[in-house]
Design an enzyme around this catalytic site. Sequence first.
Site, PDB file in Angstrom:
ATOM      1  N   GLU A 160     -16.597   4.659  -4.925  1.00  8.92           N
ATOM      2  CA  GLU A 160     -16.035   3.689  -5.471  1.00  8.92           C
ATOM      3  C   GLU A 160     -16.997   2.727  -5.519  1.00  8.92           C
ATOM      4  OE1 GLU A 160     -12.367   2.294  -3.805  1.00  8.92           O
ATOM      5  OE2 GLU A 160     -11.411   4.110  -4.112  1.00  8.92           O
ATOM      6  N   GLN A 219       0.702  -1.211   0.267  1.00  6.28           N
ATOM      7  CA  GLN A 219      -0.090  -0.072  -0.113  1.00  6.28           C
ATOM      8  C   GLN A 219       1.102   1.345   0.082  1.00  6.28           C
ATOM      9  OE1 GLN A 219      -3.380  -0.085  -0.293  1.00  6.28           O
ATOM     10  NE2 GLN A 219      -3.465   2.216  -0.456  1.00  6.28           N
TER      11      GLN A 219
HETATM   12 ZN   LIG Z   1     -10.324  -0.762  -2.806  1.00  6.00          ZN
END
Ligand SMILES: [Zn+2]
Length: 393
Positions: A357, A279
């Site tokens: 999203e 990440q």
């Molecule tokens: Zn995601």
Amino acid sequence: MVNKQIAEATKVELDLSQDETKAINEAVNSAVNEEIKNAASATSEIKVEDIISKDNRYKVLNSDDVISTNKIGDIEVKILYEIESEEKEFKCTIKVVDTIAPIIEYDEEVVTNQDENINLFKHVSVSDNSLEEIDVKVEGEYGFNKPGTYKLEYVAEDSSGNVTRRDFTLVVKEKKVTKPSAKPSSNNGVIGKTSKGFDIKKINGVFYIDEILIVNKTYALPKNFVPKNTYESAVDVKTNCQTCIDKEAYNSWLKMKDDAASLGLGICIQSGYRPYNLQKSLYNNYVERDGKKAADTYSARAGHSDHQTGLAFDLNSINDDFTKTKEAKWVNDNAYKYGFILRFPQGKEKYTGYKYESWHLRYVGNELAEKLYNNGDWISLEEYFGITSKYSD
Ligand SMILES: [Zn+2]
């Protein structure tokens, strides 16, 4: 341990065929009796010949019977003898009986705790001179569930009716009531309350609200956090892992995927678990490309990503093209039935800190998912719990 003792012959019967041998009968009787008694302490076998021939008044002509006195029961003995030049024969039955009671070896006191049943017969053994197997019984009332001191008896009886009894004590101790030990902390990890009144807990560096693991811009995961109980192990995983998803969540996902497929809709996990360092590099790349301010609207900083929890994943194509698909529409309307939420719903940027999203699902369980689905008008986790999602810098 068998204590071998030879049975004592207490009864000898001699069946003489003729009256005139009555005297002999008595003599033999007496002799056999006496000999067997004497022999009892020394040997287990007695030759009949040895017994009979001791009496001068008669002579045994033929006898090779062996009387074994260590066995209970009748023994037939045939004896030929000569008296006054006349040869005679008699049969006698010698009955061997046991007059010695079984021997009990035992523990005088047996102790146990309440509700811990023990086998009292493991505290006793019995033997008998007869070499027979003898059962032992426990006499008296007792209960393992009732504390107390019980006076009981072991009782053994052999087949000849000889009984041995031995007193013993069974002690059943009262069960100790264990007091709950004082908890090291009385707050169970509670560090505060949300604006909606939910407890915020911090356990091993991880934040939970109402048992739901929380990660956003305000609440971070520890750098070394790796989800446990995943479908495939997330330990030492360095890259994106589509199957390193919490088992419960993954099994629910498989069902959801199947149900979608049965409607002709294809959904798959594009990005699943992401370790901290992955990440970190993803975010840094976005910062390099778009700048920090922009990157923060769509990518999480290391330790702040839902993807590190193993409870979240992205579907199909991770961009706005997905939003227009019939798959996205179906996911939007049905994911809650499988315990998933849209973690970043449309129009909720100010709560979640991220743009909409349609592809990012987070597992929270059916109950909460249905509440957040809100009949199609999605509520964000932040709104529902009353928490912020803002970086401190
Ligand atoms: Zn995601």
